[in-house]
Design an enzyme around this catalytic site. Structure first.
Site, PDB file in Angstrom:
ATOM      1  N   ASP A 204       0.858  -1.189   0.000  1.00 20.46           N
ATOM      2  CA  ASP A 204       0.000   0.000   0.000  1.00 20.46           C
ATOM      3  C   ASP A 204       0.894   1.240   0.000  1.00 20.46           C
ATOM      4  OD1 ASP A 204      -2.320   1.756   0.551  1.00 20.46           O
ATOM      5  OD2 ASP A 204      -3.303  -0.117   1.108  1.00 20.46           O
TER       6      ASP A 204
ATOM      7  N   HIS B 258      -3.892   6.463   2.757  1.00 16.36           N
ATOM      8  CA  HIS B 258      -4.533   5.206   2.348  1.00 16.36           C
ATOM      9  C   HIS B 258      -3.935   3.988   3.070  1.00 16.36           C
ATOM     10  CE1 HIS B 258      -5.507   1.992  -0.652  1.00 16.36           C
ATOM     11  NE2 HIS B 258      -6.550   2.740  -0.943  1.00 16.36           N
TER      12      HIS B 258
ATOM     13  N   SER C 237     -11.160  -0.536  -1.504  1.00 19.22           N
ATOM     14  CA  SER C 237      -9.919  -0.470  -0.716  1.00 19.22           C
ATOM     15  C   SER C 237     -10.166  -0.673   0.772  1.00 19.22           C
ATOM     16  CB  SER C 237      -9.265   0.911  -0.865  1.00 19.22           C
ATOM     17  OG  SER C 237      -8.400   0.941  -1.952  1.00 19.22           O
TER      18      SER C 237
END
Length: 743
Positions: free
Chosen positions: A89, A163, A525
């Site tokens: 990620d 994220h 996600s």
């Protein structure tokens, strides 16, 4: 040696050697050199690199984790103990309370994990703390492509986006972390497996996403280091031009090797919904996760002086009780006409508005295209209103481009977004009627008044879960001419809409959360790490299970009913591009919405291993056997007869002619039990199962057959399911999808 032999030094840059999952390397060369390399003896295939993108906390309770799952494994302080989850990620913000260790039992070493911890080049601090057990970053392809900027992307595992910290916290963040913003506590956040370890493999970056060469290097390293589970909240932008089939490319084959090594892989399905064939995760060895809307809804309302109440979104406190405030529109309080070029109505710049006219009033702003493209934010509107001394703000959407998704944003002062264009018109009509002007159009007196309600507390809905509008839909495709695959995708549904979790304070991925410690965001996600964390709980209970067994336990125990015991609904666009609901199908949710408590005791599993997946590839029409051998180094000696015979916990036949029989093998993972087998299917396809019943001893396996027959050709898929109901209460369900043809 090969590169030295073929090319002059200085004409190429070798980026990575892949040593563990695929036998190869990444190199930066010209297209002409790539052709020479492809013809060199011993080179099986040359693929051009391509880009990937990110597929962008109440959920533990909604999933029943605190009461139903954690106590059986020793409570939350042991949930996921010694299981290592790898995150490919955007990195991690290691100082976040969701990853802190000072309030937890000390974390001992995990001997099976050998990953390293990089040191922050600026602060010289280690990224690991026992909870975070490994931290590395991969950016060679990004650097050579000229996409990498060390000032904002950080040449370290530090999260410059948000994220990566968000997904890691969803799967494995600490339990009971207060989510505070603007002085209000929105609840307490927890990961699915709060005691699991986090291993960070940063290969995604803020501005450009990432490159497959970096992602493959990260996965290769993660599996070699000894992760148990991989979370991939990432999908390919568009397929590599040379690749014909969806399953055979460096990315998917690397993941096949990861599964061969015993690693469970969760991947986001993609955010291209609600349109069919939008999946970005195709292969049977991967657990493909679709996104659900859970049961929280944040609503607010604006009350006008004429008695009208307009509904909207606003995670904000209310204006002062029992009082109304004057409404002033941004366009009516400009300092001078020259500032019109700054599109002042979207309230992004306090310096162009007259503070004397705004102070103590409610500021009315317009939701322009700038908000859609991200150059304007609701956070900035609230900062503008605050700087000008307004008591609150209203943001009105006058024209919505089709399919615009409005998410509630937490703000520190009273504020509301009116998303319905008709209600916005009501507001504007009332404002204009109550605001007398002179002949030049200048306001004489502001006489429109209103008040904003309290939107901080969520309303819990029994209609949850629902399939989120953006969640990618099946059918799955087997090649890039979009031919339907004999394999159902997605596999499973998990919460992915408006999920609260940790954020990196230097993260800039979401304009509304710049500088914040938490963010509430949506995407498949967010759904994938729910499954990665729950898979860690299953792995903790059954350490010897294969990735396929874990995936089977999650799928066969999932539910197709919502909280009110009604069939799941999927968000869809109606003809006016407004949100509506349709009955959901397996192409929306796979086997159904995850049920962690049931997954820990599935009764039966459908197991599969590396040979089965190779058999699936070798049996899929249109795949070149040489290509399979190039990637796997194994010839096609083993066939399944038909790809639908792969031992998956679902059945898909994209082209059913006449009658077809599909086999499955079940293995008993509980005590001795007798199962009765039944099936039902939409009328266009008849379904039969054999045997009607069976008794299985612990550990025993048994073959069952499912026979499908075309009754009528409808030109669309028929849906059904096979049930295995045990005498001790275990219930196992397989979704079935088939399309009948004449020939």
């Amino acid at each position: 040696m090969l590169l030295d032999m073929l090319f002059d030094q200085g004409t190429y840059t070798k980026l990575y050697s892949y040593r563990h999952l695929i036998n190869g390397f990444a190199v930066h060369i010209s297209p002409q050199q790539a052709e020479i390399l492809g013809r060199a003896p011993g080179v099986k295939s040359v693929e051009r690199d391509w880009k990937v993108k990110k597929l962008t906390t109440h959920t533990p309770q909604f999933l029943g984790l605190p009461t139903g799952v954690w106590p059986t494994g020793g409570g939350f302080d042991r949930a996921g103990e010694d299981i290592v989850i790898g995150f490919v990620d955007s990195g991690i913000y290691p100082h976040h309370p969701s990853f802190a260790t000072h309030n937890t039992d000390p974390y001992g070493p995990v001997p099976k994990y050998t990953g390293k911890c990089e040191v922050d080049p600026i602060t010289k601090r280690n990224f690991c703390n026992g909870k975070i057990i490994g931290a590395q970053h991969f950016a060679e392809a990004a650097k050579i492509a000229g996409s990498f900027n060390p000032d904002i992307d950080f040449d370290s595992p530090l999260d410059g986006d948000g994220h990566g910290s968000h997904t890691a916290a969803i799967a494995a963040g600490n339990n009971g972390i207060p989510v505070r913003m603007h002085g209000f506590e929105f609840g307490r956040a927890s990961g699915m497996a709060p005691r699991a370890r986090i291993a960070v493999y940063k290969a995604l970056y803020r501005m450009f996403g990432g490159f497959v060469a970096d992602v493959v290097a990260a996965i290769d390293q993660a599996v070699h280091d000894g992760v148990d589970i991989l979370n991939l909240s990432v999908g390919p932008n568009s397929p590599p031009a040379a690749t014909k089939t969806t399953y055979l490319n460096p990315f998917d084959i690397t993941l096949l090797s990861a599964v061969k090594a015993g690693v469970f892989v969760a991947q986001a399905a993609g955010n291209g919904g609600p349109f069919p064939k939008t999946m970005l995760s195709y292969s049977p060895w991967i657990a493909t996760v679709a996104a659900a809307v859970d049961d929280r809804r944040y609503k607010n309302h604006l009350t006008l002086g004429n008695g009208k109440i307009l509904a909207g979104l606003g995670l904000s406190p209310a204006t002062h009780a029992n009082r109304t405030f004057t409404l002033v529109a941004a366009n009516d309080v400009l300092l001078d006409s020259s500032v019109a070029k700054y599109s002042p109505s979207d309230c992004q710049r306090p310096e162009v508005l007259n503070k004397n006219l705004v102070q103590g009033n409610i500021l009315l702003c317009g939701y322009s295209f700038n908000f859609v493209v991200g150059t304007a934010s609701i956070k900035k509107v609230s900062e503008t209103a605050k700087a000008l001394g307004a008591v609150g703000f209203v943001l009105a959407v006058e024209t919505a481009s089709p399919g615009t998704k409005f998410d509630p944003v937490p703000v520190g002062i009273p504020g509301i977004l009116i998303t319905d264009c008709i209600k916005s018109t009501d507001l504007i009509d009332y404002y204009n009627a109550s605001t007398p002007r002179d002949w030049t159009g200048r306001v004489k007196r502001f006489e429109a008044v209103g008040s904003i309600g309290d939107g901080l507390r969520p309303i819990l809905h029994r209609s949850a879960p629902q399939v989120a509008i953006f969640s990618a839909r099946g059918p799955n495709i087997k090649d890039y001419s979009f031919q339907d695959a004999d394999l159902l995708k997605p596999d499973i549904l998990a919460p992915g809409s408006l999920i609260w979790a940790a954020w990196a304070p230097n993260g800039t991925d979401e304009a509304n959360y710049v500088g914040e410690g938490f963010a509430m965001i949506s995407g498949t996600s967010m759904a994938a790490p729910h499954i990665a964390g729950i898979a860690a709980l299953v792995k903790q209970k059954y350490p010897r299970w294969s990735p396929a067994a874990i995936k089977s336990a999650l799928m066969t125990t999932s539910t197709t009913l919502d909280r009110a015991e009604r069939p799941l609904q999927a968000q869809q666009y109606s003809s006016e591009e407004t949100l509506s609901f349709v009955p959901a199908t397996p192409f929306d949710y796979g086997s159904g919405h995850v049920n962690p408590r049931a997954a820990l005791d599935p009764g039966l599993i459908f197991d599969a291993g590396y040979e089965d997946y190779l058999g699936f590839l070798c049996t899929t029409p249109g795949i070149d056997a040489h290509e399979i051998k190039n990637y796997t180094n194994i010839p096609c000696n083993y066939t399944l007869g038909h790809p639908s015979n792969l031992n998956m916990p679902s059945i898909a036949i994209s082209h059913l002619v006449g009658t077809q029989t599909v086999t499955r093998t079940v293995t008993n993972v509980a005590g001795e039990e007798t199962y009765v087998i039944s099936a039902r299917m939409a009328p266009a396809v008849a379904i039969e199962t054999d045997p009607p019943a069976m008794t299985l001893r612990p550990g025993a396996s048994r073959r069952i057959t499912v026979t499908l027959t075309v009754r009528s050709v409808t030109g669309s898929y028929s849906f059904g399911e096979v049930w295995l109901k045990g005498s001790r209460g275990h219930k196992v369900r397989l979704p079935v999808v088939a399309m009948g043809y004449d020939r």
